[in-house]
Scaffold this active site. Structure first.
Site, PDB file in Angstrom:
ATOM      1  N   LYS A  13      -6.278  56.491 -22.607  1.00  0.00           N
ATOM      2  CA  LYS A  13      -5.053  55.668 -22.504  1.00  0.00           C
ATOM      3  C   LYS A  13      -5.006  54.922 -21.165  1.00  0.00           C
ATOM      4  O   LYS A  13      -4.713  53.729 -21.115  1.00  0.00           O
ATOM      5  CB  LYS A  13      -3.790  56.557 -22.614  1.00  0.00           C
ATOM      6  CG  LYS A  13      -3.740  57.413 -23.868  1.00  0.00           C
ATOM      7  CD  LYS A  13      -2.514  58.316 -23.894  1.00  0.00           C
ATOM      8  CE  LYS A  13      -2.425  59.326 -22.772  1.00  0.00           C
ATOM      9  NZ  LYS A  13      -3.432  60.415 -22.808  1.00  0.00           N
ATOM     10  N   ARG A  88       6.419  62.374 -23.832  1.00  0.00           N
ATOM     11  CA  ARG A  88       5.534  63.458 -24.276  1.00  0.00           C
ATOM     12  C   ARG A  88       6.282  64.523 -25.056  1.00  0.00           C
ATOM     13  O   ARG A  88       5.660  65.495 -25.489  1.00  0.00           O
ATOM     14  CB  ARG A  88       4.920  64.120 -23.053  1.00  0.00           C
ATOM     15  CG  ARG A  88       3.505  63.686 -22.733  1.00  0.00           C
ATOM     16  CD  ARG A  88       3.178  64.315 -21.403  1.00  0.00           C
ATOM     17  NE  ARG A  88       1.814  64.605 -21.189  1.00  0.00           N
ATOM     18  CZ  ARG A  88       0.979  63.848 -20.490  1.00  0.00           C
ATOM     19  NH1 ARG A  88       1.366  62.699 -20.025  1.00  0.00           N
ATOM     20  NH2 ARG A  88      -0.240  64.245 -20.272  1.00  0.00           N
ATOM     21  N   ARG A 127     -14.980  62.969 -16.001  1.00  0.00           N
ATOM     22  CA  ARG A 127     -14.091  62.054 -15.269  1.00  0.00           C
ATOM     23  C   ARG A 127     -14.108  62.352 -13.773  1.00  0.00           C
ATOM     24  O   ARG A 127     -14.065  63.493 -13.334  1.00  0.00           O
ATOM     25  CB  ARG A 127     -12.655  62.173 -15.779  1.00  0.00           C
ATOM     26  CG  ARG A 127     -11.699  61.314 -14.941  1.00  0.00           C
ATOM     27  CD  ARG A 127     -10.386  61.069 -15.605  1.00  0.00           C
ATOM     28  NE  ARG A 127      -9.650  62.288 -15.874  1.00  0.00           N
ATOM     29  CZ  ARG A 127      -8.493  62.306 -16.537  1.00  0.00           C
ATOM     30  NH1 ARG A 127      -7.985  61.183 -17.004  1.00  0.00           N
ATOM     31  NH2 ARG A 127      -7.870  63.433 -16.755  1.00  0.00           N
ATOM     32  N   ARG A 160     -10.405  66.144 -11.098  1.00  0.00           N
ATOM     33  CA  ARG A 160      -9.042  66.687 -11.114  1.00  0.00           C
ATOM     34  C   ARG A 160      -9.063  68.171 -11.467  1.00  0.00           C
ATOM     35  O   ARG A 160      -9.832  68.599 -12.332  1.00  0.00           O
ATOM     36  CB  ARG A 160      -8.192  65.929 -12.148  1.00  0.00           C
ATOM     37  CG  ARG A 160      -7.606  64.649 -11.606  1.00  0.00           C
ATOM     38  CD  ARG A 160      -6.968  63.755 -12.640  1.00  0.00           C
ATOM     39  NE  ARG A 160      -6.157  64.385 -13.661  1.00  0.00           N
ATOM     40  CZ  ARG A 160      -5.519  63.709 -14.627  1.00  0.00           C
ATOM     41  NH1 ARG A 160      -5.606  62.381 -14.678  1.00  0.00           N
ATOM     42  NH2 ARG A 160      -4.809  64.324 -15.530  1.00  0.00           N
ATOM     43  N   ARG A 171      -4.214  71.928 -22.126  1.00  0.00           N
ATOM     44  CA  ARG A 171      -3.564  70.613 -22.270  1.00  0.00           C
ATOM     45  C   ARG A 171      -3.632  70.130 -23.719  1.00  0.00           C
ATOM     46  O   ARG A 171      -2.687  69.530 -24.223  1.00  0.00           O
ATOM     47  CB  ARG A 171      -4.215  69.596 -21.335  1.00  0.00           C
ATOM     48  CG  ARG A 171      -3.817  69.813 -19.878  1.00  0.00           C
ATOM     49  CD  ARG A 171      -4.765  69.126 -18.919  1.00  0.00           C
ATOM     50  NE  ARG A 171      -4.738  67.690 -18.996  1.00  0.00           N
ATOM     51  CZ  ARG A 171      -5.712  66.895 -18.548  1.00  0.00           C
ATOM     52  NH1 ARG A 171      -6.784  67.424 -17.973  1.00  0.00           N
ATOM     53  NH2 ARG A 171      -5.610  65.596 -18.646  1.00  0.00           N
TER      54      ARG A 171
HETATM   55  P1  AP5 Z   1      -8.645  58.172 -19.137  1.00  0.00           P
HETATM   56  O1  AP5 Z   1      -8.454  56.726 -19.412  1.00  0.00           O
HETATM   57  O2  AP5 Z   1      -8.421  58.683 -17.772  1.00  0.00           O
HETATM   58  O3  AP5 Z   1      -7.831  59.038 -20.221  1.00  0.00           O
HETATM   59  P2  AP5 Z   1      -6.283  59.319 -20.371  1.00  0.00           P
HETATM   60  O4  AP5 Z   1      -5.974  59.310 -21.822  1.00  0.00           O
HETATM   61  O5  AP5 Z   1      -5.484  58.404 -19.486  1.00  0.00           O
HETATM   62  O6  AP5 Z   1      -6.285  60.802 -19.845  1.00  0.00           O
HETATM   63  P3  AP5 Z   1      -5.347  61.636 -18.845  1.00  0.00           P
HETATM   64  O7  AP5 Z   1      -6.016  62.983 -18.707  1.00  0.00           O
HETATM   65  O8  AP5 Z   1      -5.049  60.902 -17.585  1.00  0.00           O
HETATM   66  O9  AP5 Z   1      -4.114  61.814 -19.677  1.00  0.00           O
HETATM   67  P4  AP5 Z   1      -3.153  62.950 -19.636  1.00  0.00           P
HETATM   68  O10 AP5 Z   1      -2.180  62.400 -20.581  1.00  0.00           O
HETATM   69  O11 AP5 Z   1      -3.541  64.320 -19.906  1.00  0.00           O
HETATM   70  O12 AP5 Z   1      -2.858  63.094 -18.068  1.00  0.00           O
HETATM   71  P5  AP5 Z   1      -1.688  62.577 -17.195  1.00  0.00           P
HETATM   72  O13 AP5 Z   1      -2.249  62.099 -15.923  1.00  0.00           O
HETATM   73  O14 AP5 Z   1      -0.790  61.696 -17.976  1.00  0.00           O
HETATM   74  O15 AP5 Z   1     -10.152  58.528 -19.611  1.00  0.00           O
HETATM   75  C1  AP5 Z   1     -10.694  59.821 -19.465  1.00  0.00           C
HETATM   76  C2  AP5 Z   1     -12.191  59.704 -19.104  1.00  0.00           C
HETATM   77  O16 AP5 Z   1     -12.877  59.110 -20.205  1.00  0.00           O
HETATM   78  C3  AP5 Z   1     -12.497  58.811 -17.882  1.00  0.00           C
HETATM   79  O17 AP5 Z   1     -13.574  59.352 -17.182  1.00  0.00           O
HETATM   80  C4  AP5 Z   1     -12.870  57.456 -18.514  1.00  0.00           C
HETATM   81  O18 AP5 Z   1     -13.767  56.728 -17.670  1.00  0.00           O
HETATM   82  C5  AP5 Z   1     -13.528  57.901 -19.804  1.00  0.00           C
HETATM   83  N1  AP5 Z   1     -13.324  56.947 -20.908  1.00  0.00           N
HETATM   84  C6  AP5 Z   1     -12.165  56.305 -21.238  1.00  0.00           C
HETATM   85  N2  AP5 Z   1     -12.348  55.562 -22.349  1.00  0.00           N
HETATM   86  C7  AP5 Z   1     -13.646  55.764 -22.728  1.00  0.00           C
HETATM   87  C8  AP5 Z   1     -14.430  55.260 -23.816  1.00  0.00           C
HETATM   88  N3  AP5 Z   1     -13.930  54.409 -24.749  1.00  0.00           N
HETATM   89  N4  AP5 Z   1     -15.715  55.668 -23.909  1.00  0.00           N
HETATM   90  C9  AP5 Z   1     -16.226  56.537 -22.993  1.00  0.00           C
HETATM   91  N5  AP5 Z   1     -15.542  57.027 -21.923  1.00  0.00           N
HETATM   92  C10 AP5 Z   1     -14.253  56.643 -21.808  1.00  0.00           C
HETATM   93  O19 AP5 Z   1      -0.867  63.944 -16.960  1.00  0.00           O
HETATM   94  C11 AP5 Z   1      -1.363  64.973 -16.122  1.00  0.00           C
HETATM   95  C12 AP5 Z   1      -0.311  66.077 -16.058  1.00  0.00           C
HETATM   96  O20 AP5 Z   1       0.912  65.564 -15.484  1.00  0.00           O
HETATM   97  C13 AP5 Z   1       0.135  66.667 -17.417  1.00  0.00           C
HETATM   98  O21 AP5 Z   1      -0.743  67.675 -17.863  1.00  0.00           O
HETATM   99  C14 AP5 Z   1       1.541  67.184 -17.074  1.00  0.00           C
HETATM  100  O22 AP5 Z   1       1.475  68.395 -16.333  1.00  0.00           O
HETATM  101  C15 AP5 Z   1       2.071  66.106 -16.129  1.00  0.00           C
HETATM  102  N6  AP5 Z   1       2.763  65.023 -16.870  1.00  0.00           N
HETATM  103  C16 AP5 Z   1       2.419  63.696 -16.900  1.00  0.00           C
HETATM  104  N7  AP5 Z   1       3.278  63.003 -17.644  1.00  0.00           N
HETATM  105  C17 AP5 Z   1       4.192  63.898 -18.106  1.00  0.00           C
HETATM  106  C18 AP5 Z   1       5.314  63.778 -18.965  1.00  0.00           C
HETATM  107  N8  AP5 Z   1       5.685  62.593 -19.505  1.00  0.00           N
HETATM  108  N9  AP5 Z   1       6.014  64.907 -19.239  1.00  0.00           N
HETATM  109  C19 AP5 Z   1       5.687  66.103 -18.703  1.00  0.00           C
HETATM  110  N10 AP5 Z   1       4.617  66.290 -17.890  1.00  0.00           N
HETATM  111  C20 AP5 Z   1       3.871  65.183 -17.600  1.00  0.00           C
END
Ligand code: AP5
Length: 218
Positions: A13, A88, A127, A160, A171
């Site tokens: 995403k 979420r 990542r 991370r 997760r």
């Molecule tokens: P990336 O683009 O980073 O993936 P992403 O979907 O953004 O993954 P995240 O882990 O950041 O999402 P998340 O929702 O768990 O974490 P968040 O930071 O929101 O891609 C991942 C990898 O794949 C990268 O290395 C990229 O280069 C590679 N890649 C991408 N596309 C590709 C493709 N097509 N082909 C090959 N490789 C590819 O949340 C972290 C924590 O924060 C949560 O666990 C929670 O504790 C808290 N949090 C955040 N938001 C909330 C909320 N709204 N409510 C409650 N807690 C929250």
């Protein structure tokens, strides 16, 4: 235009949001990035959120909604918005509706990114993120020119804590339990939810995303 990018952790995403925000001049609102910034700054919210994040649990809804409300207050009300990793939970989604309604807006599109768990686990294990500017790399698919160094700003690349294998499994479980019900929530709204296959190259996913938003051919 208000767009929600929905999908499991690591499905891509954030990668797509950065590119789309650049193309359409949208504000990219990632609650994960906002929380990590709060942690780096050592704010009270950052300190509260840290424990939940490192364990792969969701940060409580009230904290997230305050954070989003405050952040939206800093944006021009007409700016297109891409929400990434928010909402979420059902409570966050209804809270978002309320906040947007105050500004006479609503969620226009929800794009659900779908990929099998094994693809997600591999992406998260590879990542690497820049400590300074937040740029994201993959040691498998998009490595930096110099190992461990950010191409964009020269900062240090780290893995991370929540990308460690056990936390990734947690997760994914939290996603299925707390976030997946949002699919049905948004499916009830006519034509709002679109599904895209995210287990393809970054360029292919991007084209699917543009098509889902009606931007192809534009
Ligand atoms: P990336 O683009 O980073 O993936 P992403 O979907 O953004 O993954 P995240 O882990 O950041 O999402 P998340 O929702 O768990 O974490 P968040 O930071 O929101 O891609 C991942 C990898 O794949 C990268 O290395 C990229 O280069 C590679 N890649 C991408 N596309 C590709 C493709 N097509 N082909 C090959 N490789 C590819 O949340 C972290 C924590 O924060 C949560 O666990 C929670 O504790 C808290 N949090 C955040 N938001 C909330 C909320 N709204 N409510 C409650 N807690 C929250």
């Amino acid at each position: 235009m208000v767009v929600v990018l929905l999908g499991p952790p690591g499905v891509g995403k954030g990668t797509q949001a950065v590119r789309l925000a650049d193309e359409i001049g949208a504000a990219h609102v990632s609650t994960g990035d906002l929380l990590r910034a709060a942690r780096r700054e050592g704010t009270a919210l950052g300190r509260k959120a840290a424990e939940y994040m490192d364990a792969g649990e969701l940060v409580p809804d009230a904290l997230i909604l305050d954070l989003v409300r405050e952040h939206l207050g800093t944006l021009d009300p007409a700016t297109p918005i891409l929400f990434d990793g928010f909402p979420r939970t059902i409570d966050q989604a209804t809270g978002l509706d309320d906040v947007l309604a105050e500004a006479g807006r609503g969620v226009d599109h929800v794009v659900l990114f779908e990929a099998p768990d094994d693809v997600i686990v591999k992406r998260l294990s590879g990542r690497r993120s820049c400590l300074d500017c937040g740029a994201v790399y993959s040691i498998y698919f998009n490595p930096p020119a110099v190992d461990g160094v950010c191409d964009r700003c020269g900062g240090v690349l780290i893995q991370r804590i929540d990308d460690e294998p056990e936390t990734v499994q947690r997760r994914l479980a939290v996603y299925r339990q707390e976030t997946a019900p949002l699919v049905e929530f948004y499916e009830k709204r006519d034509g709002v939810l679109k599904r895209i296959r995210a287990d393809r190259s970054v360029d292919e996913v991007y084209e699917a995303l543009r098509t889902a938003l009606g931007l192809s051919g534009a």
